[in-house]
Motif scaffolding. Structure first.
Motif, PDB file in Angstrom:
ATOM      1  N   LEU A 126       0.810  -1.218   0.000  1.00  0.00           N
ATOM      2  CA  LEU A 126       0.000   0.000   0.000  1.00  0.00           C
ATOM      3  C   LEU A 126       0.845   1.270   0.000  1.00  0.00           C
ATOM      4  CD1 LEU A 126      -2.894  -0.829   2.524  1.00  0.00           C
ATOM      5  CD2 LEU A 126      -3.157  -0.211   0.115  1.00  0.00           C
ATOM      6  N   TYR A 127       1.951   1.247   0.739  1.00  0.00           N
ATOM      7  CA  TYR A 127       2.663   2.501   1.002  1.00  0.00           C
ATOM      8  C   TYR A 127       4.104   2.554   0.491  1.00  0.00           C
ATOM      9  CZ  TYR A 127      -1.286   3.126   4.197  1.00  0.00           C
ATOM     10  OH  TYR A 127      -2.536   3.240   4.724  1.00  0.00           O
ATOM     11  N   LYS A 128       4.604   1.489  -0.129  1.00  0.00           N
ATOM     12  CA  LYS A 128       6.026   1.465  -0.492  1.00  0.00           C
ATOM     13  C   LYS A 128       6.398   2.559  -1.489  1.00  0.00           C
ATOM     14  CE  LYS A 128       5.497  -2.117  -4.084  1.00  0.00           C
ATOM     15  NZ  LYS A 128       5.950  -3.460  -4.546  1.00  0.00           N
ATOM     16  N   THR A 129       5.547   2.853  -2.471  1.00  0.00           N
ATOM     17  CA  THR A 129       5.855   3.889  -3.463  1.00  0.00           C
ATOM     18  C   THR A 129       5.954   5.254  -2.802  1.00  0.00           C
ATOM     19  OG1 THR A 129       4.731   2.640  -5.195  1.00  0.00           O
ATOM     20  CG2 THR A 129       5.117   4.976  -5.610  1.00  0.00           C
ATOM     21  N   LYS A 130       5.022   5.546  -1.897  1.00  0.00           N
ATOM     22  CA  LYS A 130       5.040   6.822  -1.185  1.00  0.00           C
ATOM     23  C   LYS A 130       6.257   6.909  -0.256  1.00  0.00           C
ATOM     24  CE  LYS A 130       1.271   8.464  -2.950  1.00  0.00           C
ATOM     25  NZ  LYS A 130       1.375   9.511  -3.998  1.00  0.00           N
ATOM     26  N   TYR A 131       6.602   5.784   0.359  1.00  0.00           N
ATOM     27  CA  TYR A 131       7.754   5.822   1.268  1.00  0.00           C
ATOM     28  C   TYR A 131       9.050   6.086   0.504  1.00  0.00           C
ATOM     29  CZ  TYR A 131      10.839   4.717   5.173  1.00  0.00           C
ATOM     30  OH  TYR A 131      11.796   4.794   6.166  1.00  0.00           O
ATOM     31  N   GLU A 132       9.185   5.526  -0.683  1.00  0.00           N
ATOM     32  CA  GLU A 132      10.375   5.798  -1.496  1.00  0.00           C
ATOM     33  C   GLU A 132      10.433   7.271  -1.914  1.00  0.00           C
ATOM     34  OE1 GLU A 132      13.041   3.918  -2.187  1.00  0.00           O
ATOM     35  OE2 GLU A 132      12.174   2.453  -0.806  1.00  0.00           O
TER      36      GLU A 132
END
Length: 393
Positions: free
Chosen positions: A172-178
C-alpha cells in the motif's frame, strides 16, 4: 490547510499567558502554524506582522517603546484589551525580544512568534524572556504526516506503528515511502507536482538557509566554505566527526570546523547523535555522529550511498519519537541506534535472521529491553521479522 501533529499542542498553549515560540528549519511550516493559531484565536483584538518585511522591522527598531506602541495601535491593536500579536521570523528584528518583554509585562499581551534559529531563540530569548516563554520545535513531516499531505487515507495506519513486516501494508505505502526518502518532508516539496519542482525547492531552501539564517547568526565570512562543508558532511552521514580531517580538506582549523558544525546544528540543518554510555565500558567512542534533518536536502548535497540515505531517514524518524543515541566500542562493536536508552536498533536496507542474533549479542551487555531490526525492503530469503521503515513514526 493540512493539520500537523504539533497543532493541537500549540493550540493548547494559545490560552496560556506565556509567549508561544515556534522554531525550526526555514520553510518547515512555522508561518503556517502561526497563521493557524492566529485564526483559532477567538479574540478580534489581534495583529500579524511578517518581520521579513522592512516596514515591520522598522517598527521594532524605534528607540522609544511608546512609539512602538503607537505604531501597533495604528495597525489596529488595542492595548486596553486582552489581545494577541503574531510575529513571524522574529530573528529579523534584533530588538524584538526586549519589546516583547516590555509589552508582556506592562499589558499582558499574548505573543505567538516564529524563528528559524534555535541559537537565537533558545539563548537570547532565554536571557530576556526567562519564565515568560515556551519553545516548540517544528521539523519536516514524519511519514504519517507525509501521507496525509499526499491525501492518502491514514485511518488505520496507527495500528501498524512499529509492527513487523506485513506485505499488505508494504504494498500500500512502499511507493510513497520511497518518495519520502528521496525528497524528504518539507511541506511545499511534498506538495510540488513533479521531481524538477521538488529539487528546485530543495536547492532554494538550502541556499536561503545558508544566506539568511546561518550567515545572519554566525561569524561566517565565506558562503563557499560553508557550502563545501555541507557537501563534505553529506558524504559522511552516519559517520563520526573528524574535525581535523575536515579542516584540512577545507583549509581551515578544526576549531572553526567545530564552530560551523555547531551553527548548522543550532539552525536545524543537521543533527548530531551522541554515544550511549552505561558505565560498563570505558572504551566506547566519545565522538558524535552526524545526520541531516531532511533526506531531500541530503541528496542535493552529495553522492550519498543508498544505505546511508536510508540510515539517515530512519535517524530522522526515530528522533521525532524519542531520545536517540548510538553505541560503539573501540573494538568496533556497534549498535546503530539506541532509542530512549532501552531499545537497541539495527538499520539495514535488507535483513536476515542472522542480524537479529547479532544485535541480541551486542545489546546483551547493555541490558536493554528490546531489540529491533528496521529494513527498507524484503530480502530474497523472505525474512519478515523486522519493522519496515514505513512503520516508523
Amino acid at each position: 490547510m493540512f493539520t500537523r501533529k504539533i497543532y493541537p499542542i500549540l493550540e493548547n498553549h494559545l490560552s496560556k499567558k506565556q509567549v508561544t515560540v515556534i522554531t525550526g528549519l526555514r520553510r518547515v511550516g512555522k508561518s503556517t502554524a502561526l497563521k493557524y493559531l492566529y485564526e483559532k484565536a477567538e479574540t478580534s483584538n489581534k495583529i500579524y506582522l511578517d518581520l521579513e518585511r522592512i516596514e515591520n522591522q522598522n517598527i521594532f527598531s524605534q528607540n522609544s517603546y511608546k512609539d512602538i506602541e503607537r505604531s501597533l495601535e495604528l495597525l489596529g491593536f488595542d492595548f486596553s484589551q486582552p489581545g494577541i500579536i503574531g510575529l513571524d521570523e522574529i530573528q529579523m528584528a534584533k530588538n524584538s525580544s526586549s519589546v516583547i518583554k516590555a509589552l508582556y509585562d506592562d499589558y499582558g499581551v499574548k505573543f505567538i512568534v516564529t524563528g528559524s534559529s534555535s541559537f537565537y531563540l533558545k539563548n537570547h530569548f532565554s536571557e530576556s524572556l526567562a519564565g515568560r516563554k515556551r519553545i516548540f520545535e517544528m521539523y519536516p513531516l514524519d511519514f504519517e504526516e507525509f501521507l496525509q499531505f499526499k491525501e492518502v487515507n491514514t485511518k488505520n495506519i496507527q495500528k501498524e506503528k512499529f509492527k513487523t513486516f506485513l506485505p499488505t501494508y508494504y504494498d500500500l505505502y512502499k511507493t510513497k515511502y520511497e518518495e519520502f526518502i528521496r525528497f524528504g518532508g518539507f511541506p511545499e516539496v511534498v506538495l510540488a507536482d513533479n521531481a524538477d519542482d521538488k529539487t528546485a525547492y530543495l536547492k532554494d531552501i538550502l541556499n536561503s538557509h545558508i544566506e539568511l539564517d546561518v550567515k545572519l547568526l554566525g561569524d561566517v565570512s565565506s558562503s563557499d566554505v560553508l557550502y563545501k562543508l555541507i557537501l563534505l558532511l553529506a558524504n559522511r552521514v552516519g559517520s563520526k566527526m573528524d574535525y581535523s580531517k575536515i579542516g584540512n580538506l577545507l583549509g581551515i582549523n578544526r576549531l572553526k570546523v567545530k564552530e560551523y558544525i555547531l551553527l548548522l546544528e543550532y539552525t536545524y540543518l543537521i543533527k548530531t547523535i551522541k554515544p550511549f554510555a552505561k558505565g560498563i565500558d570505558k572504551e566506547i567512542t566519545k565522538q558524535s555522529k552526524i545526520y541531516f534533518a531532511d533526506t531531500g536536502l541530503l541528496q542535493i548535497c552529495g553522492q550519498t550511498s543508498s544505505g546511508a540515505i536510508f540510515e539517515n531517514v530512519i535517524a530522522h524518524q526515530l528522533s521525532l519519537i524519542g531520545e536517540l543515541n548510538y553505541y560503539e566500542k573501540s573494538s568496533g562493536t556497534e549498535i546503530d541506534f539506541i532509542l530512549d536508552k532501552k531499545n537497541a536498533i539495527e538499520v539495514k536496507e535488507t535483513l536476515g535472521g542472522f542480524d537479529i542474533k547479532s544485535l541480541q549479542k551486542r545489546s546483551k551487555p547493555l541490558e536493554l529491553e528490546q531489540n529491533i531490526l528496521i529494513g527498507r525492503e524484503l530480502a530474497p530469503s523472505g525474512f519478515k521479522d523486522f519493522v519496515w521503515g514505513g512503520n516508523v513514526f
